[in-house]
Structure formats: structure tokens, C-alpha cells
Design a protein around this motif. Structure first.
Motif, PDB file in Angstrom:
ATOM      1  N   HIS A  32       9.398   6.140 -14.443  1.00  0.00           N
ATOM      2  CA  HIS A  32       9.411   5.214 -13.309  1.00  0.00           C
ATOM      3  C   HIS A  32       9.173   5.967 -11.994  1.00  0.00           C
ATOM      4  CE1 HIS A  32      10.348   1.368 -15.117  1.00  0.00           C
ATOM      5  NE2 HIS A  32      11.259   1.944 -15.890  1.00  0.00           N
TER       6      HIS A  32
ATOM      7  N   ASN B 197       1.603   5.219  -7.403  1.00  0.00           N
ATOM      8  CA  ASN B 197       1.266   4.061  -6.567  1.00  0.00           C
ATOM      9  C   ASN B 197       1.335   4.396  -5.078  1.00  0.00           C
ATOM     10  OD1 ASN B 197       0.705   2.028  -8.543  1.00  0.00           O
ATOM     11  ND2 ASN B 197       2.884   1.923  -9.010  1.00  0.00           N
ATOM     12  N   LEU B 198       2.238   5.297  -4.711  1.00  0.00           N
ATOM     13  CA  LEU B 198       2.317   5.728  -3.316  1.00  0.00           C
ATOM     14  C   LEU B 198       1.053   6.500  -2.926  1.00  0.00           C
ATOM     15  CD1 LEU B 198       3.895   6.071  -0.674  1.00  0.00           C
ATOM     16  CD2 LEU B 198       4.973   8.095  -1.660  1.00  0.00           C
TER      17      LEU B 198
ATOM     18  N   LYS C 207       7.680  -3.365  -9.705  1.00  0.00           N
ATOM     19  CA  LYS C 207       8.330  -4.026  -8.567  1.00  0.00           C
ATOM     20  C   LYS C 207       8.497  -5.523  -8.807  1.00  0.00           C
ATOM     21  CE  LYS C 207       4.173  -4.912  -5.793  1.00  0.00           C
ATOM     22  NZ  LYS C 207       3.553  -4.770  -4.455  1.00  0.00           N
TER      23      LYS C 207
ATOM     24  N   LYS D 193       5.987   5.367  -9.398  1.00  0.00           N
ATOM     25  CA  LYS D 193       6.158   5.126  -7.961  1.00  0.00           C
ATOM     26  C   LYS D 193       5.357   6.128  -7.140  1.00  0.00           C
ATOM     27  CE  LYS D 193      10.693   2.874  -8.151  1.00  0.00           C
ATOM     28  NZ  LYS D 193      12.125   2.945  -7.759  1.00  0.00           N
TER      29      LYS D 193
END
Length: 585
Positions: A360, A367-368, A335, A364
Motif C-alpha cells: 500500500h 501515484n504521488l 482511496k 501511494k
């Protein structure tokens, strides 16, 4: 007579003070200014005298004499070449997000960047990681600007103003009369915006040499962080984005001829990276890149400096020219890289399409999950299970197909031996056998091929995720390092990769296969070969592989039990054919 001596003494002392002010005044103003000061400017003697009110009539002529040199200096603003160069003074710091930047007013350089608690040095896991200059050039550190040949000689700090905690403005006069005004603004987590304005207050044109603007010195990751070296930690790359928005890179170990070919290329942005960090510069007006290598103390490693090149220019009388730059200095979080430039996330090197695209997405999702759970170890396990559940039907189809092939294996072997000298006939007979039993020999391979891009993407994602550094889980101290629990004769014992190897053997025993005994024995050696090759992989990867292996074994056990139930359910139906009744007379 006594009055005359006192007058003479006063005049001498006043002259000494005046001379001392001109010599040391600029340095005192720059050095004594605290970081918290809102505005610190070096004022001229005439401005100070204008502020004073009152005073004796005897002092008026002296004030007029004090004003006179200042007026003459205004008429001739160029500073004499033999003026003393300003010495380094206390650095000024600005900060935002995860970074603190230390600026040296004497040189106008960012001499050091200190990161927050998110990235600590591995030595004690308490001290923050620091970026400093490795080249012996105090005027050319993390950020610095200088002529292509030589250096700028600052003879006066005109203004030193800390606008806010995240912004600082500095004005300096060079020995040729040019004034350089630099504004530094910490932006976001790991961004820095810098503008440099060259002003010519004289009545003559001033020619400026070609400029070099430093984008920092990168060094190998273990040296910077204190982490243990591994197969990927020592790799440094030279990154750049062309004017057509195409990202490219070269390993920093390229030979001198290839390195020279990169010099002078016009680019949108460029810089250097190591395993987890990136140092990138993006000139507002574009620029040409230059890379320089310097051996470090041991001579086995080297640092790499990236700098932007700009052509020479001329400052007209009372003219000015401004350069603007965006910097990224920090860990390779997707990010933050995208905030610097949409193309900059490519410096993570997550593989070609479709691997990079999928990697990628995996990052994501990880990390979510972490944002919801608060543990990267649990996030990796849940991400692995999620991927395996998505492919559960496909894997079942592949396993069933391999089992059917295992049933046909003896007949296929018989056909090969019978027609070993007639391959065309053998292939025809095998095709007839497949059609008869409604078996597709490729149905066991194709489902597995579909999964390969996803598993490779996970490998890239977990191996490159800077977020995982110093994240612990169970006995694992750092998910970005091997999960060593103790050492035996210099060899670290890593439980996860050992468990993965053992589970791989178990899976081979449970997996249906049509291989002959010799091939099966060769395949049993493969786990040991993989153990040797992959032993020092980061714990994040071995955790993912181990959990995935456990899921595969559980799925195979489930399918084997399910197949046995189906087979046992079909046997009574096969024996239900009624025997013809025998009629006795």
C-alpha cells in the motif's frame, strides 16, 4: 332527442376516457417522464378537478361522479390483486464521479452501471465498461430487492422524481397495497447510497416475506473488459467483513458444500471481486450474506451473484420499515475502497503483513510520482530506483561479503575434503578460518533477506494496480498486460521479460559466488526456468524487474572497479618493507 343522443355520447366517451385513465394513466406518467424533469407525480382525478376553475353546470354532476370512486379508493387504499403489472419503461440515469447508474422505475432496480473514460473496454478502447445483470431476473440486477420466494408486483408508479443529476426518488405501489419508496444517490467516484422504505397505508397488518437485496453479478475480468486472460485475470473471490471487522475471502470456485457454509453468516459488508473490479454492499443494520453461481453461455465460466438476506417482518396499519445500503461498484482503487470502508482495501489482496502494508505504501508513492510526472511508466522506473537506492548500502555490504567468501572458497573446499568423515572437526576448522579472516558467512544472506519483503510488496502492488490498465509507455500499449510487440507462430514476443532473462545471466557472471562449478551451471539454467514461468506477466512487473536488474549490474560493476582500486592501492604498501643493509668490510 338529438340533444339526448349527444349527451349519451358524451357520457360514454367520458366513461371510456375515465376507464382508460385508470388503466393506462400510471404507465403513461412513468414512461413519458423525461430524465431531466424536476418532479413527475401521478395525480389523482380529484386533484385535477380541484385545479380546474369554471366550467358548465352540466359538467358539475359528471365531476362529482368522477370524484366518487377516488374517495372510495382512499377509504380502501389496497390495490386489487388482478391489476395489471407495470411494464418496463425508459430508464432514469443518475451519475457522479466515474459512474452512471441506470434505474428501471418499473422494477426499482439499478439495471446497468456505465463507467467513465478511465475504464474502457479493450475491444476498441473507446466504449466504456458496463456492469449488467447476468442472471435472468429483470427485478434483480445490479441493485434489486425482492421476496425470497417470488417477486414484487408493481401495479402503480406513484412518484418518479429526479432530485438532481446524482439523486433520484421512486415510489411504487405493489399489488398487496404496500408502497415502496426508494432513494438512489450516487456518492463519490464509485459509491451508491440506497434507502428502501416499505409503507403500509391500509388499515390491516401486512406480513412481508424474507427479503433478498442484490449486490450485483460479477463475471471474470477478461469477459467483462475484453482483456487477454492471464494467470490472475480469471480469479474471482467472495469477500466479506465479519462483525468483528475481520476481512476474509474465498475463491469463487469453492465446492458447493463450502459455499453453503457461507450462506446466512451475519456480516458488516460483503460482495464479489475479480482482478480489477469490486462489487460490495454494506447494509446499515447488518445482514446475512448469500452467494449464487450461474454458468455463462460457454458453460466453462460462471457469474457470481451476492445478495443480502433479511428476515420476514410485519407492517402494522399505517406503519413503515426502512432499509439502507451503501454500495461500492467500480475499480479497486485504494482511496475509493477506503472511502467505502476502512477495511475494504483488503479486497486488493496485496499479501499478508508486512507485504500488504508495504505494498500500500508503494502504491501511494507510485501515484504521488504519477501526479507529479504524468506517466506511470516513468513512475515505476523512479519508484524502482528509489527502492534500490535505499538498499544500496545493504547490497554493497552483501556483495563485499560474498566476495570475501569467494576468496575463502578454495580453503573451505580443502577443509571439507580433508575432514569429510569428521563433520564436527570440519565445522570447527571452518569457524576458525572465518574468525581468522574476520568473515561472517551469513553477512551475504541477511542483507538480501531484509530486501525480500519490499520486493515482494512491489510485486503485489504492480500486479494488482488497476490504475495501470490501458496506460502506455514507449512500445508498451498496456502496463497491465504483457508488452507483446508481435507474434511468431502464435507466440507473443515480449521484449521486457526476454531482456530481464538476459540481464539475469549477466548478473550471475558478475556476482561473487563460492559455488562449485556444478552448482554454477545449475544456476545458469534458472533464468530460462524463470522465463518460462513468468513470460506472460504484466509489463509493469517486467519493467520493474528489468530496471532493478540493470541497477544491480551497474552496482556490481561499480563495486568491482572499486575493489580493484583498493587492491592495487594496497599492493605497494605490502612491498615497502625495507631490506636490511649489508655492510661490507
Amino acid at each position: 332527442m338529438n340533444w339526448d343522443k349527444q349527451s349519451v355520447a358524451a357520457v360514454v366517451i367520458g366513461a371510456l376516457v375515465l376507464i382508460g385513465w385508470f388503466i393506462y394513466g400510471p404507465q403513461m406518467t412513468g414512461g413519458d417522464a423525461p430524465e431531466e424533469a424536476a418532479v413527475e407525480e401521478v395525480k389523482s382525478d380529484e386533484a385535477e378537478s380541484a385545479e380546474k376553475t369554471g366550467g358548465s353546470e352540466a359538467a358539475a354532476p359528471k365531476q362529482a361522479e368522477a370524484k366518487k370512486p377516488a374517495v372510495e379508493e382512499a377509504k380502501k387504499p389496497a390495490v386489487e390483486v388482478d391489476k395489471e403489472v407495470i411494464k418496463p419503461i425508459e430508464a432514469v440515469s443518475i451519475s457522479a464521479g466515474g459512474s452512471t447508474y441506470y434505474i428501471q422505475p418499473a422494477y426499482g432496480t439499478v439495471e446497468k452501471v456505465v463507467f467513465s473514460e478511465k475504464f474502457l473496454h479493450n475491444k476498441d478502447k473507446k466504449s466504456p465498461i458496463e456492469l449488467t445483470g447476468n442472471f435472468d431476473r429483470p427485478d434483480f440486477r445490479i441493485f434489486g430487492i425482492r421476496p425470497e420466494d417470488g417477486e414484487f408486483r408493481c401495479v402503480e408508479i406513484i412518484a418518479s422524481k429526479k432530485v438532481s443529476d446524482s439523486e433520484y426518488t421512486l415510489s411504487r405501489r405493489l399489488d398487496n397495497g404496500v408502497v415502496i419508496t426508494t432513494n438512489y444517490k450516487a456518492d463519490g467516484e464509485y459509491g451508491l447510497q440506497v434507502s428502501v422504505k416499505f409503507s403500509n397505508p391500509t388499515d390491516k397488518s401486512i406480513a412481508m416475506q424474507p427479503l433478498l437485496v442484490s449486490a450485483g453479478d460479477m463475471q471474470p475480468w477478461p469477459r467483462l473488459s475484453g482483456d487477454k486472460p492471464n494467470s490472475s485475470s480469471d480469479v474471482m473471490t467472495l469477500e466479506y467483513c465479519t462483525e468483528s471487522n475481520k476481512t476474509e475471502y474465498e475463491k469463487s470456485s469453492i465446492d458447493e458444500d463450502d459455499l453453503k457454509e457461507l450462506q446466512g453468516k451475519p456480516v458488516r459488508w460483503f460482495g464479489t471481486t475479480n482482478r480489477f473490479f469490486a462489487m460490495l454492499i454494506k447494509p446499515a443494520e447488518g445482514g446475512m450474506m448469500q452467494f449464487e453461481r450461474m454458468p455463462l453461455e460457454e458453460k466453462k465460466e460462471y457469474a457470481v451473484n451476492a445478495s443480502a438476506q433479511f428476515k420476514s417482518f410485519t407492517l402494522a396499519p399505517n406503519g413503515e420499515k426502512e432499509f439502507k445500503f451503501d454500495y461500492f461498484l467500480g475499480p479497486k482503487f485504494p482511496k475509493n475502497l477506503e472511502a467505502f470502508d476502512p477495511e475494504a482495501r483488503d479486497v486488493m489482496h496485496l499479501g499478508w503483513f508486512p507485504f500488504g502494508f508495504l505494498a500500500h505504501i508503494m502504491l501511494k508513492v507510485m501515484n504521488l510520482i504519477y501526479a507529479l510526472i504524468g506517466s506511470f511508466g516513468v513512475s515505476i522506473i523512479l519508484l524502482t530506483l528509489l527502492v534500490r537506492m535505499l538498499f544500496f548500502p545493504i547490497t554493497m555490504k552483501a556483495n563485499d561479503s560474498m566476495r570475501e567468501m569467494q576468496v575463502l572458497a578454495p580453503k573451505l573446499k580443502e577443509i571439507r575434503e580433508k575432514y569429510k568423515n569428521e563433520p564436527v572437526i570440519a565445522q570447527t576448522k571452518m569457524s576458525e578460518l572465518y574468525r581468522e579472516h574476520k568473515v561472517n558467512p551469513l553477512s551475504g544472506c541477511l542483507p538480501m533477506l531484509i530486501q525480500i519483503p519490499v520486493f515482494i510488496a512491489l510485486y503485489y502492488a504492480l500486479g494488482s494496480a488497476a490504475e495501470l490498465r490501458h496506460q502506455s509507455f514507449l512500445w508498451i500499449k498496456d502496463l497491465a498486460q504483457p508488452d507483446t510487440v508481435f507474434t511468431v507462430f502464435g507466440l507473443g514476443i515480449n521484449p521486457l521479460i526476454i531482456a530481464w532473462t538476459a540481464l539475469m545471466v549477466v548478473q550471475q557472471k558478475l556476482t561473487p559466488t563460492a559455488m562449485d562449478p556444478m552448482q554454477a551451471k545449475i544456476m545458469l539454467v534458472m533464468p530460462l526456468v524463470m522465463l518460462f514461468i513468468l513470460y506472460t506477466l504484466p509489463a509493469a512487473l517486467t519493467l520493474y524487474w528489468t530496471v532493478s536488474q540493470m541497477f544491480s549490474i551497474a552496482q556490481l560493476i561499480y563495486q568491482n572497479k572499486r575493489r580493484k582500486k583498493l587492491d592495487s592501492a594496497q599492493k605497494p604498501q605490502d612491498n615497502t618493507t625495507e631490506k636490511p643493509k649489508v655492510v661490507r668490510s
